[in-house]
Design a protein around this motif. Sequence first.
Motif, PDB file in Angstrom:
ATOM      1  N   GLY A 173      44.885  27.167   7.515  1.00  0.00           N
ATOM      2  CA  GLY A 173      44.580  26.026   6.661  1.00  0.00           C
ATOM      3  C   GLY A 173      45.817  25.156   6.555  1.00  0.00           C
ATOM      4  N   ALA A 174      45.722  23.899   6.982  1.00  0.00           N
ATOM      5  CA  ALA A 174      46.902  23.044   7.059  1.00  0.00           C
ATOM      6  C   ALA A 174      46.501  21.595   6.820  1.00  0.00           C
ATOM      7  CB  ALA A 174      47.571  23.188   8.430  1.00  0.00           C
ATOM      8  N   GLU A 175      47.415  20.837   6.203  1.00  0.00           N
ATOM      9  CA  GLU A 175      47.171  19.417   5.956  1.00  0.00           C
ATOM     10  C   GLU A 175      48.265  18.527   6.525  1.00  0.00           C
ATOM     11  OE1 GLU A 175      44.798  18.663   2.035  1.00  0.00           O
ATOM     12  OE2 GLU A 175      46.254  20.233   1.595  1.00  0.00           O
ATOM     13  N   GLY A 176      49.523  18.940   6.430  1.00  0.00           N
ATOM     14  CA  GLY A 176      50.615  18.127   6.946  1.00  0.00           C
ATOM     15  C   GLY A 176      50.718  18.192   8.453  1.00  0.00           C
ATOM     16  N   MET A 238      33.821  13.209  -7.517  1.00  0.00           N
ATOM     17  CA  MET A 238      34.244  14.146  -8.560  1.00  0.00           C
ATOM     18  C   MET A 238      35.197  15.186  -7.991  1.00  0.00           C
ATOM     19  SD  MET A 238      30.786  14.807 -10.822  1.00  0.00           S
ATOM     20  CE  MET A 238      31.630  16.071 -11.785  1.00  0.00           C
ATOM     21  N   MET A 239      34.850  15.703  -6.807  1.00  0.00           N
ATOM     22  CA  MET A 239      35.724  16.675  -6.158  1.00  0.00           C
ATOM     23  C   MET A 239      37.059  16.046  -5.798  1.00  0.00           C
ATOM     24  SD  MET A 239      36.887  17.439  -2.837  1.00  0.00           S
ATOM     25  CE  MET A 239      35.645  16.761  -1.756  1.00  0.00           C
ATOM     26  N   LEU A 240      37.040  14.846  -5.252  1.00  0.00           N
ATOM     27  CA  LEU A 240      38.276  14.172  -4.867  1.00  0.00           C
ATOM     28  C   LEU A 240      39.147  13.854  -6.082  1.00  0.00           C
ATOM     29  CD1 LEU A 240      36.936  11.738  -2.111  1.00  0.00           C
ATOM     30  CD2 LEU A 240      38.614  13.577  -1.787  1.00  0.00           C
ATOM     31  N   THR A 241      38.518  13.516  -7.193  1.00  0.00           N
ATOM     32  CA  THR A 241      39.289  13.228  -8.409  1.00  0.00           C
ATOM     33  C   THR A 241      40.152  14.418  -8.797  1.00  0.00           C
ATOM     34  OG1 THR A 241      37.538  11.748  -9.198  1.00  0.00           O
ATOM     35  CG2 THR A 241      39.129  12.507 -10.819  1.00  0.00           C
ATOM     36  N   LEU A 242      39.560  15.602  -8.749  1.00  0.00           N
ATOM     37  CA  LEU A 242      40.305  16.812  -9.107  1.00  0.00           C
ATOM     38  C   LEU A 242      41.417  17.091  -8.103  1.00  0.00           C
ATOM     39  CD1 LEU A 242      40.774  19.439 -10.684  1.00  0.00           C
ATOM     40  CD2 LEU A 242      38.959  20.483  -9.297  1.00  0.00           C
ATOM     41  N   TYR A 243      41.088  17.041  -6.810  1.00  0.00           N
ATOM     42  CA  TYR A 243      42.071  17.423  -5.801  1.00  0.00           C
ATOM     43  C   TYR A 243      43.213  16.410  -5.711  1.00  0.00           C
ATOM     44  CZ  TYR A 243      39.724  21.508  -3.903  1.00  0.00           C
ATOM     45  OH  TYR A 243      39.206  22.768  -3.740  1.00  0.00           O
ATOM     46  N   LYS A 250      52.819  15.767  -9.541  1.00  0.00           N
ATOM     47  CA  LYS A 250      52.971  14.353  -9.219  1.00  0.00           C
ATOM     48  C   LYS A 250      53.903  14.166  -8.029  1.00  0.00           C
ATOM     49  CE  LYS A 250      53.061   9.834  -9.698  1.00  0.00           C
ATOM     50  NZ  LYS A 250      51.945   8.994  -9.211  1.00  0.00           N
ATOM     51  N   SER A 251      54.965  14.962  -7.979  1.00  0.00           N
ATOM     52  CA  SER A 251      55.959  14.815  -6.920  1.00  0.00           C
ATOM     53  C   SER A 251      55.571  15.523  -5.634  1.00  0.00           C
ATOM     54  CB  SER A 251      57.310  15.353  -7.398  1.00  0.00           C
ATOM     55  OG  SER A 251      57.199  16.733  -7.733  1.00  0.00           O
ATOM     56  N   ARG A 252      54.532  16.396  -5.691  1.00  0.00           N
ATOM     57  CA  ARG A 252      54.178  17.153  -4.491  1.00  0.00           C
ATOM     58  C   ARG A 252      52.713  17.550  -4.562  1.00  0.00           C
ATOM     59  NH1 ARG A 252      58.200  21.575  -1.695  1.00  0.00           N
ATOM     60  NH2 ARG A 252      57.412  21.310   0.419  1.00  0.00           N
ATOM     61  N   ASN A 253      51.871  16.710  -3.974  1.00  0.00           N
ATOM     62  CA  ASN A 253      50.432  16.969  -3.933  1.00  0.00           C
ATOM     63  C   ASN A 253      49.968  16.728  -2.505  1.00  0.00           C
ATOM     64  OD1 ASN A 253      47.564  16.501  -3.929  1.00  0.00           O
ATOM     65  ND2 ASN A 253      47.626  16.282  -6.142  1.00  0.00           N
ATOM     66  N   PHE A 254      49.724  17.820  -1.779  1.00  0.00           N
ATOM     67  CA  PHE A 254      49.377  17.705  -0.361  1.00  0.00           C
ATOM     68  C   PHE A 254      48.055  16.978  -0.154  1.00  0.00           C
ATOM     69  CE2 PHE A 254      51.875  21.805  -0.480  1.00  0.00           C
ATOM     70  CZ  PHE A 254      53.050  21.229  -0.003  1.00  0.00           C
ATOM     71  N   HIS A 255      47.133  17.113  -1.119  1.00  0.00           N
ATOM     72  CA  HIS A 255      45.838  16.442  -0.995  1.00  0.00           C
ATOM     73  C   HIS A 255      45.989  14.932  -1.129  1.00  0.00           C
ATOM     74  CE1 HIS A 255      44.521  20.514  -1.310  1.00  0.00           C
ATOM     75  NE2 HIS A 255      44.839  20.605  -2.589  1.00  0.00           N
TER      76      HIS A 255
END
Length: 339
Positions: A173-176, A238-243, A250-255
Amino acid sequence: MSGDLKLGLNVGYWQRNADDATEVVLTAERLGYESVWTAEAYGSDAFTPLAWYGARTSRIKLGTSVAQISARAPVTTAMTAMTLDHLTGGRLLLGIGASGPQVVEGWYGTPFPRPLARTREYVDIMRKVWRREEPVTSDGPHYPLPYPGGANLGKPLKLITHPLRPEIPIYLGAEGPKNVALAAEITDGWLPLFVFPEKLGAMYGDSLAGAGPGFDIAAMVLVSVTDDIRSALDGVKMMLTLYIGGMGAKSRNFHADIVGRMGFADAAEKIQELYLAGRRDEAFAAIPDELADGISLVGPPARIRERLQPWRDSPVTNLLVMGPRDEPTLRTIRDLVLG
């Protein structure tokens, strides 16, 4: 460009209450879905429900999407995977991920820095365990084996049980971009959480350049078969709001970072600001419909069929459906994807 897509079902992790998804898993297997996937955050674990479903099924592959590496030592995950793979006749797909600093340091009480190096070391140790070529040692700084200190009595050991498969498939599972490149380099597949198929190649083409033949990009996607497109998009929002707003600092949110790379950086910043200020309704309203629609498959069957084409044209090879639980909807999705 994949063209043909494989199809799986992601039942996620439990929310407030226990969620035995046996019936929906049995339905998915009966309808020809290739795989079912479970997850974990800081509630239900990924492996126990998967074992439960594996005992009640015979064909469907069983994936973790994802098991958090900070939750277990690499040899523990390797033992758990080997055991479950044996009991289910070689059906396990082991998805792992580093999670984020709030969970890793706040829940597991372990340091988050250097997640790529930790993941590389973790995967290397698991593969040494399964191959049983020699007693397992590791000179890495994150998971040294034997442990250098303590009672000074540690010795290299070899797995007692012979694995059913010495090469259990590993997904990351990876995003960056760097983490995705690591997945392409050392694992069998990538588990992206948010995919905007028209943008995927531009976002990650360089990162995926090192992927070998058969590399599986198993993308999680919210699906809603309905005539009420507005309501379906609101569910995605709604899902995107949470993620975007709350699943990270605030300084580190991969989503939020990945949404920014999709071209919605200003919106992501505004959503975070509103959410963290407690103005969640305004954060919800700030989610662009284009973003919600781009990462999901919503609407009547004809609309979903049309929206599937960008997925077929993208590097994605596997759709992991999230949301539907009833047989008619799962059948409709199967027919649209595989028909």
